[in-house]
Design a protein around this motif. Structure first.
Motif: not given
Length: 269
Positions: A256-268
């Motif tokens: 969960i943390v890996q997927s959400v963090t990567e999503y947030f990194y790509v978006k922001h």
């Protein structure tokens, strides 16, 4: 240097289960993203104790997330929209795939106008994701007293005009929570069986496939949780929720943390 050097998870320490705190910290450490635990002062409209120069992904109580939601510039890491996260919207887009398809959406003040026998069992829950009260089954005759208690309450989230869902209660054999990022299930946990708490890692493939099929049709956000129930021989959506305040049960928090963090990194980034 970690590619996530400009990102941090800000986690509410008070009101969060110790196991979840430990799991989140461990998951953050595993991918070298900062973890910051804060205590939120009850009834305060201020947040303290974390660096403001980093971009923050938040986790904590619904009340705290509602506070963050109102703060422009701070709420990028809050994956929520109050219009999109509502039973009214889910029933509109998913229809027969919703467990409560066919239920009524009415105002609390109109509950007494319903024509049922006093011993008729009804399931009631909020329309929105505010957690203003827990979904529960009540006899129709008990509802009048419940409305009186609401009228005496100082909780401004509940008024005579608040929309709620009213419908038939169902026997749900099993219930799962799935974490979905950009229409893909990244983690799952069983959390209830025959109305009793039962935490188990993962979910059957049929549940995962059902969730991803529904996510192609609609998602309230790129990042959210979906609760799915087995009723009879069929799967149904029970509700969706904001990831930032959803309980983890026995889900794989590293994923969960890996997927959400990567999503947030790509978006922001």
């Amino acid at each position: 240097m970690s590619k996530y050097a400009n990102i941090q998870w800000v986690v509410q320490r008070n009101l969060t289960e110790p196991d979840s705190l430990h799991g989140l910290e461990s998951a953050c450490n595993a991918i070298y993203v900062d973890y910051c635990a804060i205590d939120v002062i009850p009834f305060s409209d201020q947040l303290f104790g974390f660096p403001r120069h980093k971009k923050s992904i938040f986790y904590g109580s619904t009340t705290t997330m509602n506070l963050i939601y109102r703060q422009q510039g701070l709420n990028q890491g809050l994956f929520f929209d109050e219009t999109a996260f509502s039973m009214e919207r889910y029933l509109d887009v998913w229809g027969k795939y919703m467990l409560n398809f066919g239920s009524r959406l009415i105002k609390i003040g109109d509950l007494n106008n319903l024509d049922y026998a006093d011993d008729k069992l009804l399931f009631i829950r909020p329309n929105d994701d505010s957690k203003s009260f827990s979904g529960e089954v009540k006899k129709f005759g008990e509802i009048a007293d419940w409305i009186k208690k609401i009228a005496l309450s100082e909780d401004m989230r509940l008024t005579a005009d608040t929309k709620i869902l009213v419908g038939e209660p169902y026997h749900i054999k099993s219930e799962w929570r799935l974490w979905i990022v950009e229409k893909q299930v990244v983690a799952a946990s069983k959390y209830r069986e025959n109305f009793k708490l039962k935490k188990e890692l993962g979910c059957p493939d049929a549940v995962r496939n059902f969730a991803e099929a529904r996510s192609i049709e609609y998602t309230p956000h790129d990042v959210f949780v979906m609760d799915i129930g087995l009723c009879g021989d069929d799967l149904y959506i029970i509700e969706c929720g904001c990831m930032n305040s959803a309980g983890f049960y026995d889900a794989d928090m590293d994923k969960i943390v890996q997927s959400v963090t990567e999503y947030f990194y790509v978006k922001h980034s």
